[in-house]
Each structure stands twice: as C-alpha cells, then as structure tokens.
Enzyme design. Sequence first.
Site, PDB file in Angstrom:
ATOM      1  N   ASP A  87      63.703 -10.214  52.194  1.00 17.55           N
ATOM      2  CA  ASP A  87      63.814  -8.976  52.239  1.00 17.55           C
ATOM      3  C   ASP A  87      62.383  -8.368  52.725  1.00 17.55           C
ATOM      4  OD1 ASP A  87      65.231  -6.305  50.189  1.00 17.55           O
ATOM      5  OD2 ASP A  87      63.530  -5.923  51.390  1.00 17.55           O
ATOM      6  N   ASP A 143      67.580  -5.333  56.676  1.00 20.20           N
ATOM      7  CA  ASP A 143      66.245  -5.647  56.431  1.00 20.20           C
ATOM      8  C   ASP A 143      66.330  -6.942  55.335  1.00 20.20           C
ATOM      9  OD1 ASP A 143      66.475  -4.451  53.693  1.00 20.20           O
ATOM     10  OD2 ASP A 143      63.863  -4.492  53.842  1.00 20.20           O
ATOM     11  N   GLU A 144      67.590  -7.536  54.913  1.00 18.62           N
ATOM     12  CA  GLU A 144      67.732  -8.422  53.880  1.00 18.62           C
ATOM     13  C   GLU A 144      68.811  -9.500  54.305  1.00 18.62           C
ATOM     14  OE1 GLU A 144      68.798  -7.349  49.983  1.00 18.62           O
ATOM     15  OE2 GLU A 144      69.411  -5.540  50.444  1.00 18.62           O
TER      16      GLU A 144
HETATM   17  P1  TTP Z   1      64.797  -1.514  51.245  1.00 21.54           P
HETATM   18  O1  TTP Z   1      64.608  -3.076  51.182  1.00 21.54           O
HETATM   19  O2  TTP Z   1      65.499  -1.149  49.762  1.00 21.54           O
HETATM   20  O3  TTP Z   1      63.467  -0.862  51.142  1.00 21.54           O
HETATM   21  P2  TTP Z   1      62.265  -1.213  52.008  1.00 21.54           P
HETATM   22  O4  TTP Z   1      62.522  -2.645  52.754  1.00 21.54           O
HETATM   23  O5  TTP Z   1      61.680  -0.018  52.742  1.00 21.54           O
HETATM   24  O6  TTP Z   1      60.939  -1.296  50.966  1.00 21.54           O
HETATM   25  P3  TTP Z   1      60.926  -2.740  49.921  1.00 21.54           P
HETATM   26  O7  TTP Z   1      61.953  -3.635  50.341  1.00 21.54           O
HETATM   27  O8  TTP Z   1      59.601  -3.337  50.320  1.00 21.54           O
HETATM   28  O9  TTP Z   1      60.847  -2.266  48.500  1.00 21.54           O
HETATM   29  O10 TTP Z   1      65.494  -0.916  52.333  1.00 21.54           O
HETATM   30  C1  TTP Z   1      65.445  -1.385  53.698  1.00 21.54           C
HETATM   31  C2  TTP Z   1      65.601  -0.137  54.489  1.00 21.54           C
HETATM   32  O11 TTP Z   1      66.664   0.655  54.288  1.00 21.54           O
HETATM   33  C3  TTP Z   1      64.448   0.920  54.318  1.00 21.54           C
HETATM   34  O12 TTP Z   1      63.164   0.703  55.052  1.00 21.54           O
HETATM   35  C4  TTP Z   1      64.935   2.271  54.925  1.00 21.54           C
HETATM   36  C5  TTP Z   1      66.408   2.125  54.575  1.00 21.54           C
HETATM   37  N1  TTP Z   1      66.815   2.694  53.418  1.00 21.54           N
HETATM   38  C6  TTP Z   1      67.214   4.167  53.586  1.00 21.54           C
HETATM   39  O13 TTP Z   1      67.373   4.502  54.660  1.00 21.54           O
HETATM   40  N2  TTP Z   1      67.621   4.928  52.408  1.00 21.54           N
HETATM   41  C7  TTP Z   1      67.417   4.422  51.063  1.00 21.54           C
HETATM   42  O14 TTP Z   1      67.872   4.940  50.229  1.00 21.54           O
HETATM   43  C8  TTP Z   1      66.783   3.103  50.963  1.00 21.54           C
HETATM   44  C9  TTP Z   1      66.661   2.283  49.427  1.00 21.54           C
HETATM   45  C10 TTP Z   1      66.545   2.487  51.877  1.00 21.54           C
HETATM   46 MG    MG Z   2      63.066  -4.141  52.022  1.00 25.97          MG
END
Ligand code: TTP
Ligand code: MG
Length: 384
Positions: free
Chosen positions: A9, A103-104
């Site tokens: 992730d 992103d995961e």
């Molecule tokens: P996440 O993996 O949940 O968040 P992140 O990568 O920004 O941070 P981390 O994993 O380090 O905690 O989500 C991935 C992407 O998806 C995030 O960069 C932006 C998008 N996203 C949204 O657009 N709305 C949201 O509510 C969430 C949670 C994520």
């Molecule tokens: Mg993330």
Amino acid sequence: MQRWIIHIDMDAFFASVEQREHPEFQGKPVIVGGLSKRGVVATASYEARSFGIHSAMPMIEARRLCSDGIFLVCDHEKYHQVSKQIMGILSEYSPLVEPLSLDEAFLDVTGMGLLFSSPRQIAVEIKARIKQELGLIASAGVATNKLLAKLASDLQKPDGLVVVPPGKERQLLADLPIRKLWGIGRTGAKVLQNMGIYKISELAMADTQLLIKQLGPAARELQQLACGKDHRLVIPGQEPKSLGNEMTFDEDLHAWEEIYPYFLALATKIGWRLRQAEYSGRTISIKIKFSSFRTITRSQTLALETNLDEEIYETAVNLCRKVNLTEGVRLVGISLTHLQQGIQTSLFTDDVNAKRNAVLQAVDSLKAKFGENIITRGTLLDKK
Ligand code: TTP
Ligand code: MG
C-alpha cells in the site's frame, strides 16, 4: 506448502506523487482533494497529517488547521499512470497480483522461496524498486493470508514493513479494535459493541450462536477472521468494477435546468475516461445528495454497453425524471458498472450513435494531444 501473501500500500499516494513531481513540496504539508467551497480532502502528506488533516475531511477545515499548506486538486489521470507502473513492478514478482485500488494490491508469493531467500526479502526488494524507479514509498505487510497481510502493511506506516510469522496470527489481532476487521462497518461495530465486544480478540472468543443471532449467518466467517483464519484467494487481473465521478456544488441547486449541465460535465468526463481505458459499461447509475444529506441512487441497464458522453448523459437525465425535487441538491454523481473491455457495439446500431462516435473520435484526439481541458462543450462554458 506454507501460503505467503504480501500486501503493498503506497504511503499518502496522491500527495506523494505531487511531491515527487514538485521537489519544492517535499517535506511540506500537501493536501490533495476537491478545492471548491465544499470539497473534501482525498489525502494529505504525512507532514499535513501532523496538523490533524485526514482523508474525507472538509477542505475548509483542512485550510483552517493548516493555512500555510499546499492545496492541490486531484489529477486522476496522473495517478492512474503511476498506478499502472506500480502494478507493473508487482507483476514481476508473482503471476498472482490482485489490485484493490489505485495504490494497493495483494501478491500471492507462495512457493517463490526458490527464487528469493524469504517472502520478507521479496517485500524488501519490491519496496526498493518502487523507491528507485518511481521515487515513491510503499508500505508492505507479509503474512500467511490476505487479512493479516493487509493489517500488517498498515502497522508501521509510512515506509513500513511488517512480517507476521506463522503461529503469531492471533497475537497480531488481539488488541486491534473490531473495526479493523474486514467486513465490519459502522453498523456491525455498533451491534458488537452493544454485546460488549470491542477488540478482535473478544470477537474471537465470543459465543458463536449468540453472534449468529445478532449478525446473521455471516457471523461465523467473521469469527474465523477474528481468529486470524482467512482462506480467500488472491485473484489476479481483476477488471475495474465501476467507473464514476461526482461533484459537490458550492451552493445547493433547486432546479433541474441548473443541475443537468453538471450531469453533462460528468458524463463528458466519464465518457473520456472510459474511452481512454478502452472500456464501456451497460449499467448507468446516478446519485443525488440533497440538502438534508439524504442520498438516493437510481440506475438503468442499457441493451448494449456504451462509452458515449451523450448516451450516458441522456440516460442520467431520464433517471432524474423519476426523482422528485422536494429540496435543494448538494451533490450529483454518475457511475457506470458492468464494465467490459473493448469496442462498444452500440456504435454500429444506429446513425445517431455512429455520428456521435465520429465527433468524439475527433474530440478525443485533441484531448489526447493537448489535455482533457482543451475542448469544452458550449453549453458547459459558464460552468467551469
Ligand atoms: P489510501 O491508501 O487509503 O491512503 P493514502 O495512500 O493517501 O495514505 P496511506 O495509505 O499512507 O495511509 O488511499 C489511496 C489514495 O486514494 C489516496 O492517496 C487518495 C485516494 N483516496 C480518496 O480519494 N478518498 C479517500 O477517502 C481515501 C481514503 C483515499
Ligand atoms: Mg495508501
């Protein structure tokens, strides 16, 4: 053979991509999301999180918490490109890669021990390659199943790497709150809390029959998960299930004539994204959120799949005709499901769609060369 799953992730994904592109943003609070008056935060860099900013927070509040922050609008096309590169790297480490979002992803690396010294070593290498080749930081979880791998990747973020050795599954879960468990939403959590169950370990030890009474037959599987048992497979190459967009208005709108142009703007954006990705969809859904936050959805399945702006728009308007406008509207959205890859056949079924397709091809080639915003419909000009 021992099963091994890695969950990758990316850290603060959208914000990290922006920081990479603009070195002057490194080390600074970067907030990405909707910048309109009622927009929300999509994500924030870890520097911004130390101000208390997080995903889904109203942008206005984020600005209040960090007036010196760097506020940027989402660039989905850019994030899609980077996502493809990430998945490309992952696919070099296993034929079984299941993307969960941009992103995961999960990787099943069972049996790869012949090529690498350990599953941990694979995760180390993946993280290093993402850093070297893409200039981005990923966190990884390595465990014997999906549930644990996903929880593990979150434990030491950012730049985390957590391995859950076989036999330590229940230990990892013990103190975590039940909300961390897959499939437990707000409602499920409430039911469990009413039963005095707050931690995953408490769910693992609860009376199964009582759980089934409160939560239904799914409780059995939930309890298995709470014990760290998860037999779900990594299913590779899953196609996206839906594609959509929504927008929140600066002020609530009260008449369809005011609202329809926004549906047209959304349809134009979604049509372009579909054609870019070479997808078309058969079911079109609209979402309307009213002033009171009451939210409704309506959908219609077409005889043939489409990716034409006009057809998406007309279906959306048709669906609106069944909705009573008894209060103001704060948000509208469109999404397409039942997606499939490839050309869409309805293009050839009638003259109208054939003409539309010809026009869109010309428009698309301009957009591809000069960017999505190079060309806008006359009817949308004042809605910028
Ligand atoms: P996440 O993996 O949940 O968040 P992140 O990568 O920004 O941070 P981390 O994993 O380090 O905690 O989500 C991935 C992407 O998806 C995030 O960069 C932006 C998008 N996203 C949204 O657009 N709305 C949201 O509510 C969430 C949670 C994520
Ligand atoms: Mg993330």
